[in-house]
Design an enzyme around this catalytic site. Structure first.
Site, mmCIF file in Angstrom:
data_model
loop_
_atom_site.group_PDB
_atom_site.id
_atom_site.type_symbol
_atom_site.label_atom_id
_atom_site.label_comp_id
_atom_site.label_asym_id
_atom_site.label_seq_id
_atom_site.Cartn_x
_atom_site.Cartn_y
_atom_site.Cartn_z
ATOM 1 N N HIS A 154 0.601 3.897 7.878
ATOM 2 C CA HIS A 154 -0.399 4.622 7.225
ATOM 3 C C HIS A 154 -0.518 4.005 5.563
ATOM 4 O O HIS A 154 0.834 3.873 4.752
ATOM 5 C CB HIS A 154 -0.435 5.677 7.401
ATOM 6 C CG HIS A 154 -1.104 6.365 6.780
ATOM 7 N ND1 HIS A 154 -0.330 7.389 5.662
ATOM 8 C CD2 HIS A 154 -2.394 6.876 6.583
ATOM 9 C CE1 HIS A 154 -1.825 8.245 4.686
ATOM 10 N NE2 HIS A 154 -3.189 7.597 5.883
ATOM 11 N N ASP A 208 -0.791 4.813 2.389
ATOM 12 C CA ASP A 208 -0.457 6.740 2.118
ATOM 13 C C ASP A 208 -0.684 6.238 0.449
ATOM 14 O O ASP A 208 -1.232 7.629 0.001
ATOM 15 C CB ASP A 208 0.743 7.214 2.168
ATOM 16 C CG ASP A 208 2.174 5.929 2.092
ATOM 17 O OD1 ASP A 208 1.917 5.459 2.401
ATOM 18 O OD2 ASP A 208 3.197 6.896 1.826
ATOM 19 N N HIS A 247 0.569 -1.306 -0.294
ATOM 20 C CA HIS A 247 0.228 -0.021 -0.193
ATOM 21 C C HIS A 247 1.287 1.045 0.132
ATOM 22 O O HIS A 247 0.360 2.141 -0.747
ATOM 23 C CB HIS A 247 -1.288 0.209 1.226
ATOM 24 C CG HIS A 247 -0.209 -0.025 2.073
ATOM 25 N ND1 HIS A 247 -1.063 0.020 4.002
ATOM 26 C CD2 HIS A 247 1.065 -0.299 2.483
ATOM 27 C CE1 HIS A 247 -0.095 0.523 4.812
ATOM 28 N NE2 HIS A 247 0.974 0.210 4.264
ATOM 29 N N HIS A 248 1.774 1.268 0.335
ATOM 30 C CA HIS A 248 2.478 1.926 -0.230
ATOM 31 C C HIS A 248 3.102 3.189 -1.430
ATOM 32 O O HIS A 248 3.424 4.191 -1.765
ATOM 33 C CB HIS A 248 4.164 1.732 0.801
ATOM 34 C CG HIS A 248 3.411 1.793 2.612
ATOM 35 N ND1 HIS A 248 3.172 2.990 3.478
ATOM 36 C CD2 HIS A 248 4.442 0.814 3.290
ATOM 37 C CE1 HIS A 248 3.412 2.538 4.030
ATOM 38 N NE2 HIS A 248 3.213 1.205 4.493
ATOM 39 N N ALA A 249 3.275 2.232 -2.013
ATOM 40 C CA ALA A 249 3.846 3.235 -3.477
ATOM 41 C C ALA A 249 2.568 3.622 -3.875
ATOM 42 O O ALA A 249 2.050 3.802 -4.330
ATOM 43 C CB ALA A 249 3.906 1.372 -4.923
#
Length: 390
Positions: free
Chosen positions: A171, A173, A131-133
């Site tokens: 998070h 993000d 989920h950070h990419a």
């Protein structure tokens, strides 16, 4: 509609390997898959592969120049361009990174397509949840954002309301950024406070922009939050927002790094509480999204003791065959853990905290309590924007 949940799997996902000593050890994936099998869940799910996400799919979220940079580093890791977050300490370049990252993305996109088309109600890709990419860069062990790509594909297929619930300790993000101005996507992230943890975003004041104002929700929890507080915060925010939004599909990310044994974060959540949230997500999908549920993995760096058990519970819940917490883990799996890692495996599917007890928000709150302050902050920031009472 198929009567069985789909487990998205291809052994090649274990090639998502940043090298020796990196926290994102692919052994966590193979051990999860083996535990699912050892528990007999293969009989309850349909194990399904998928094609790697093609460039047209990747471009639903990622910039073309970034995709080209990943491909270049994949062919020759020495060519990694740090301006794109590749070749860094968090995201070292490795041969084949484009291919395996595209495969993981393809499995999540395939899960979304199967659920939307009615081929199954529930689909799980525990190799996903990266989920950070960002659209133009790698971050936080994540090359392509499979969660965002799955959601974008749902929108492309005609979905008008997709809810994304992220309970990773970090998070979510990248997913928030991808849909910051899109009112069709409600993103809810429950994570350790940005003051104490990467990526230092996910403040309650981050509520979305433009037409998407009020569609980003961030519950920033104090370091040290345990089972009772984590579940209290989840239930004080998530069900009410899902009930109001009434998504057509629920996409959830189940990073196991909230666990008290995780080496990279500071929450104190048990396996039993993680299981409780998985069960609630399953119920929310049935109550508000006609059962359409795409469940993804995520972080988790206690790779033998925590991650396989947590995600095996997730697969069991999706399959309609919950694994009882007191279940004894098959000796064959424990032997494989030792053979692969030289670590002693856990003996049961519990941390000994089931059933997990917490105090419901409706019973009242203490404005001097740090956990309750976190809940109040997000309710006051978001709920009025959605026409709800804070």
């Amino acid at each position: 509609m198929s009567g069985r949940a789909q487990l998205m799997w291809d052994e090649a996902v274990t090639g998502y390997d940043f090298g020796p000593g990196h926290p994102m050890d692919p052994v966590r994936l193979i051990l999860t898959r083996r535990l699912v099998s050892a528990l007999g869940l293969d009989r309850e799910v349909e194990v399904v592969g998928a094609k790697p996400a093609g460039e047209s799919t990747l471009r639903l979220v990622h910039r073309e120049d970034y995709i080209e940079a990943v491909k270049a580093a994949s062919a020759d890791p020495r060519a990694a361009d740090g301006a794109y977050g590749i070749g860094t300490l968090d995201d070292p370049a490795f041969t084949g990174m484009h291919e395996v990252s595209s495969l993981i993305a393809g499995l999540s996109v395939g899960a979304a397509e199967a659920v939307w088309r009615g081929e199954t109600q529930h689909a799980v890709n525990f190799a996903g949840g990266l989920h950070h990419a960002m659209p133009g860069g790698a971050a936080g062990f994540c090359i392509y954002n499979d969660a965002s790509l799955a959601i974008a594909r749902l929108l492309e297929l005609g979905a008008e309301r997709v809810a994304y619930v992220d309970v990773d300790v970090h998070h979510g993000d990248g997913v928030q950024a991808a849909f910051w101005e899109d009112p069709r996507v409600l993103t809810i992230s429950l994570h350790e406070h940005p003051r104490t943890l990467f990526p230092q975003t996910g403040w309650p004041e981050e509520t979305g922009g433009g037409a998407g104002e009020g569609a980003a929700v961030n519950v920033a929890l104090p370091a040290g939050t345990g089972d009772a507080g984590w579940l209290r915060a989840f239930h004080a925010v998530v069900p009410e927002l899902i009930a109001d939004f009434r998504p057509q599909v629920l996409v959830t990310q189940h990073g196991a790094d909230t666990h008290f044994e995780d080496p990279l974060a500071h929450l104190a959540v048990s396996l039993d509480a993680q299981r409780a949230v998985q069960m609630t997500c399953h119920s929310l999908a049935h109550e508000y999204a006609d059962g359409r549920w795409v469940a993804l993995g995520g972080g988790g760096y206690a790779v033998t003791d925590v991650v396989p058990r947590s995600w095996a519970h997730l697969v069991g819940i999706a399959a309609g065959r919950q694994i009882a917490p007191e279940t004894v883990i098959p000796e064959s799996w424990r032997q494989e853990v030792f053979a692969r890692t030289r670590e002693l495996a856990p003996g049961r599917m519990t941390d000994g905290r089931w059933p997990v007890v917490f105090r419901e928000w409706e019973a009242g709150y203490d404005p001097a309590d740090r956990l309750d302050q976190a809940v109040l902050a997000v309710r006051r920031a978001v709920f009025p924007l959605r026409g709800l009472l804070a």
